[in-house]
Design a protein around this motif. Structure first.
Motif, PDB file in Angstrom:
ATOM      1  N   LEU A 185      59.883-163.158  -5.335  1.00 47.35           N
ATOM      2  CA  LEU A 185      60.665-164.136  -6.093  1.00 47.35           C
ATOM      3  C   LEU A 185      62.091-163.649  -6.320  1.00 47.35           C
ATOM      4  O   LEU A 185      63.049-164.428  -6.225  1.00 47.35           O
ATOM      5  N   SER A 186      62.230-162.369  -6.587  1.00 50.07           N
ATOM      6  CA  SER A 186      63.564-161.829  -6.864  1.00 50.07           C
ATOM      7  C   SER A 186      64.471-161.883  -5.643  1.00 50.07           C
ATOM      8  O   SER A 186      65.692-161.901  -5.776  1.00 50.07           O
ATOM      9  N   SER A 187      63.870-161.929  -4.444  1.00 50.30           N
ATOM     10  CA  SER A 187      64.674-161.926  -3.215  1.00 50.30           C
ATOM     11  C   SER A 187      64.809-163.318  -2.606  1.00 50.30           C
ATOM     12  O   SER A 187      65.265-163.464  -1.479  1.00 50.30           O
ATOM     13  N   ASN A 188      64.377-164.350  -3.344  1.00 52.82           N
ATOM     14  CA  ASN A 188      64.551-165.725  -2.876  1.00 52.82           C
ATOM     15  C   ASN A 188      65.509-166.472  -3.801  1.00 52.82           C
ATOM     16  O   ASN A 188      65.770-166.050  -4.927  1.00 52.82           O
ATOM     17  N   ASP A 189      66.027-167.589  -3.299  1.00 52.69           N
ATOM     18  CA  ASP A 189      67.052-168.335  -4.033  1.00 52.69           C
ATOM     19  C   ASP A 189      66.524-169.577  -4.730  1.00 52.69           C
ATOM     20  O   ASP A 189      67.091-170.032  -5.718  1.00 52.69           O
ATOM     21  N   VAL A 190      65.457-170.148  -4.205  1.00 49.80           N
ATOM     22  CA  VAL A 190      64.915-171.396  -4.742  1.00 49.80           C
ATOM     23  C   VAL A 190      63.421-171.437  -4.415  1.00 49.80           C
ATOM     24  O   VAL A 190      62.972-170.850  -3.422  1.00 49.80           O
ATOM     25  N   ILE A 191      62.664-172.120  -5.259  1.00 51.00           N
ATOM     26  CA  ILE A 191      61.209-172.221  -5.116  1.00 51.00           C
ATOM     27  C   ILE A 191      60.834-173.669  -4.833  1.00 51.00           C
ATOM     28  O   ILE A 191      61.348-174.591  -5.483  1.00 51.00           O
ATOM     29  N   MET A 192      59.929-173.872  -3.868  1.00 53.40           N
ATOM     30  CA  MET A 192      59.297-175.183  -3.709  1.00 53.40           C
ATOM     31  C   MET A 192      57.862-175.089  -4.216  1.00 53.40           C
ATOM     32  O   MET A 192      57.084-174.249  -3.750  1.00 53.40           O
ATOM     33  N   ASP A 193      57.535-175.923  -5.162  1.00 51.35           N
ATOM     34  CA  ASP A 193      56.214-175.950  -5.787  1.00 51.35           C
ATOM     35  C   ASP A 193      55.376-177.052  -5.143  1.00 51.35           C
ATOM     36  O   ASP A 193      55.554-178.229  -5.438  1.00 51.35           O
ATOM     37  N   ALA A 194      54.460-176.651  -4.250  1.00 53.24           N
ATOM     38  CA  ALA A 194      53.550-177.594  -3.588  1.00 53.24           C
ATOM     39  C   ALA A 194      52.113-177.121  -3.807  1.00 53.24           C
ATOM     40  O   ALA A 194      51.318-177.034  -2.872  1.00 53.24           O
ATOM     41  N   ILE A 195      51.791-176.791  -5.052  1.00 53.77           N
ATOM     42  CA  ILE A 195      50.491-176.181  -5.358  1.00 53.77           C
ATOM     43  C   ILE A 195      49.454-177.237  -5.734  1.00 53.77           C
ATOM     44  O   ILE A 195      48.439-177.391  -5.056  1.00 53.77           O
ATOM     45  N   PHE A 196      49.681-177.970  -6.821  1.00 57.99           N
ATOM     46  CA  PHE A 196      48.720-178.981  -7.266  1.00 57.99           C
ATOM     47  C   PHE A 196      49.294-180.373  -7.094  1.00 57.99           C
ATOM     48  O   PHE A 196      50.486-180.597  -7.317  1.00 57.99           O
ATOM     49  N   GLY A 197      48.420-181.329  -6.758  1.00 56.58           N
ATOM     50  CA  GLY A 197      48.837-182.714  -6.590  1.00 56.58           C
ATOM     51  C   GLY A 197      48.337-183.603  -7.701  1.00 56.58           C
ATOM     52  O   GLY A 197      47.935-183.138  -8.775  1.00 56.58           O
ATOM     53  N   ALA A 244      42.093-169.232 -12.001  1.00 58.32           N
ATOM     54  CA  ALA A 244      42.558-168.128 -11.156  1.00 58.32           C
ATOM     55  C   ALA A 244      42.573-168.578  -9.691  1.00 58.32           C
ATOM     56  O   ALA A 244      41.714-169.356  -9.269  1.00 58.32           O
ATOM     57  N   PRO A 245      43.527-168.093  -8.902  1.00 59.75           N
ATOM     58  CA  PRO A 245      44.604-167.165  -9.261  1.00 59.75           C
ATOM     59  C   PRO A 245      45.846-167.863  -9.830  1.00 59.75           C
ATOM     60  O   PRO A 245      46.817-167.227 -10.184  1.00 59.75           O
ATOM     61  N   PHE A 246      45.758-169.195  -9.945  1.00 62.96           N
ATOM     62  CA  PHE A 246      46.952-169.963 -10.295  1.00 62.96           C
ATOM     63  C   PHE A 246      47.370-169.782 -11.759  1.00 62.96           C
ATOM     64  O   PHE A 246      48.521-170.017 -12.103  1.00 62.96           O
ATOM     65  N   ASN A 247      46.424-169.372 -12.608  1.00 67.11           N
ATOM     66  CA  ASN A 247      46.782-169.142 -14.011  1.00 67.11           C
ATOM     67  C   ASN A 247      47.748-167.975 -14.167  1.00 67.11           C
ATOM     68  O   ASN A 247      48.459-167.879 -15.172  1.00 67.11           O
ATOM     69  N   ASP A 248      47.783-167.067 -13.182  1.00 68.72           N
ATOM     70  CA  ASP A 248      48.777-165.995 -13.176  1.00 68.72           C
ATOM     71  C   ASP A 248      50.037-166.394 -12.406  1.00 68.72           C
ATOM     72  O   ASP A 248      51.142-165.968 -12.744  1.00 68.72           O
ATOM     73  N   VAL A 249      49.845-167.220 -11.373  1.00 66.89           N
ATOM     74  CA  VAL A 249      50.958-167.588 -10.494  1.00 66.89           C
ATOM     75  C   VAL A 249      51.957-168.501 -11.198  1.00 66.89           C
ATOM     76  O   VAL A 249      53.180-168.270 -11.150  1.00 66.89           O
ATOM     77  N   LEU A 250      51.461-169.554 -11.863  1.00 64.54           N
ATOM     78  CA  LEU A 250      52.379-170.540 -12.457  1.00 64.54           C
ATOM     79  C   LEU A 250      53.342-169.926 -13.472  1.00 64.54           C
ATOM     80  O   LEU A 250      54.544-170.212 -13.419  1.00 64.54           O
ATOM     81  N   PRO A 251      52.851-169.076 -14.402  1.00 67.73           N
ATOM     82  CA  PRO A 251      53.813-168.476 -15.341  1.00 67.73           C
ATOM     83  C   PRO A 251      54.874-167.617 -14.663  1.00 67.73           C
ATOM     84  O   PRO A 251      56.037-167.606 -15.096  1.00 67.73           O
ATOM     85  N   LEU A 252      54.484-166.913 -13.569  1.00 66.96           N
ATOM     86  CA  LEU A 252      55.468-166.104 -12.854  1.00 66.96           C
ATOM     87  C   LEU A 252      56.536-166.971 -12.208  1.00 66.96           C
ATOM     88  O   LEU A 252      57.731-166.650 -12.263  1.00 66.96           O
ATOM     89  N   LEU A 253      56.123-168.073 -11.599  1.00 65.94           N
ATOM     90  CA  LEU A 253      57.096-168.978 -10.992  1.00 65.94           C
ATOM     91  C   LEU A 253      58.030-169.546 -12.053  1.00 65.94           C
ATOM     92  O   LEU A 253      59.242-169.635 -11.847  1.00 65.94           O
ATOM     93  N   SER A 254      57.464-169.910 -13.189  1.00 61.95           N
ATOM     94  CA  SER A 254      58.263-170.522 -14.253  1.00 61.95           C
ATOM     95  C   SER A 254      59.274-169.553 -14.847  1.00 61.95           C
ATOM     96  O   SER A 254      60.364-169.964 -15.271  1.00 61.95           O
ATOM     97  N   SER A 255      58.909-168.277 -14.906  1.00 55.54           N
ATOM     98  CA  SER A 255      59.773-167.288 -15.567  1.00 55.54           C
ATOM     99  C   SER A 255      60.703-166.559 -14.603  1.00 55.54           C
ATOM    100  O   SER A 255      61.432-165.659 -15.018  1.00 55.54           O
ATOM    101  N   ALA A 256      60.699-166.973 -13.324  1.00 55.44           N
ATOM    102  CA  ALA A 256      61.476-166.249 -12.314  1.00 55.44           C
ATOM    103  C   ALA A 256      62.983-166.479 -12.437  1.00 55.44           C
ATOM    104  O   ALA A 256      63.778-165.728 -11.861  1.00 55.44           O
ATOM    105  N   GLY A 257      63.377-167.522 -13.140  1.00 53.26           N
ATOM    106  CA  GLY A 257      64.799-167.809 -13.281  1.00 53.26           C
ATOM    107  C   GLY A 257      65.424-168.416 -12.035  1.00 53.26           C
ATOM    108  O   GLY A 257      66.649-168.408 -11.887  1.00 53.26           O
TER     109      GLY A 257
END
Length: 242
Positions: free
Chosen positions: A122-134, A143-156
């Motif tokens: 995440l630190s080495s990317n510029d933008v995130i595309m969220d295509a996880i849940f529809g 799990a494992p998304f309960n750990d993934v979503l907060p990290l994506l949200s807090s990445a800045g």
């Protein structure tokens, strides 16, 4: 008339009709068009000169398939996408879409990557595309998304969500407070009830909806400009509930 926002039941019904005898689309066609619209949305808001590196986060279902198509198109647009699939899909179409990305030499993170690995990527990317849940997502986030979503949200990093932000209920929105809050949303076919209060830039990607279905379901879709696959929607539209 204002554009119509869809309930979960209606969104499912329209999807089934699009891929049934009435619509005559294949799922491959719809994913290709949806993914292209998602890629065009990101490219419209975030130029490759400033936001070249894109982390495309894909879930195991159709939403993830849209993400894989978007990653391939972003690569062809000149971006440098990296695919992250915490739980890869098992269907044949998912495997084929992933192979198409591999053939474009698009990088992928290991599916068993640690949260530290994700944090580093995440630190080495510029933008995130969220295509996880529809729109079929029902909580709680497991799990494992309960750990993934907060990290994506807090990445800045700026986030572009596909159809509905991951963790949001399709009708109630982010009432649990655990979902991603993106900067940009691209709704597919028509926007969903749960995103009425979304305050970021909101695009519609659904230039594949047949006129007969638009009229049947009274979707009141806006006109798409020129040959674009997307159209930007105004904020907080008032429209009728189905």
């Amino acid at each position: 008339m204002s554009i119509r926002y869809l309930t979960a039941k209606l969104a499912q019904q329209i999807d089934e009709e699009l891929m049934g005898p009435a619509g005559a689309f294949s799922i491959d066609q719809l994913m290709e068009l949806a993914g292209l619209a998602c890629a065009q949305t990101l490219a419209t808001v975030y130029s490759k000169e400033k936001y070249r590196r894109v982390l495309v986060c894909c879930g195991p279902g159709n939403q993830g398939g849209d993400g894989l198509v978007a990653a391939r198109h972003l690569g062809m647009f000149g971006y440098e996408p990296t695919i992250y699939m915490p739980k890869p899909g098992s269907k044949d179409i998912y495997q084929r879409l992933k192979k198409q990305c591999d053939n474009m030499m698009i990088k992928s993170m290991p599916s068993d990557a640690s949260m530290d690995d994700l944090r580093s990527t995440l630190s080495s990317n510029d933008v995130i595309m969220d295509a996880i849940f529809g729109f079929s997502f029902k909580g709680p986030v497991r799990a494992p998304f309960n750990d993934v979503l907060p990290l994506l949200s807090s990445a800045g990093k700026p986030i572009v969500s596909v159809d509905i932000p991951s963790g949001w209920d399709v009708e109630k929105g982010n009432e649990e407070g655990v979902g991603i809050v993106p900067n940009v949303l691209v709704s597919l076919t028509a926007p969903k009830e749960g995103v009425r209060s979304f305050q970021g830039r909101h695009f519609l990607g659904g230039r594949f909806v047949p006129k007969v279905m638009e009229e049947k379901f009274q979707l009141n879709l806006p006109e798409y400009p020129g040959f674009d696959q997307i159209v930007e929607l105004p904020l907080a539209q008032e429209s009728q509930r189905l």
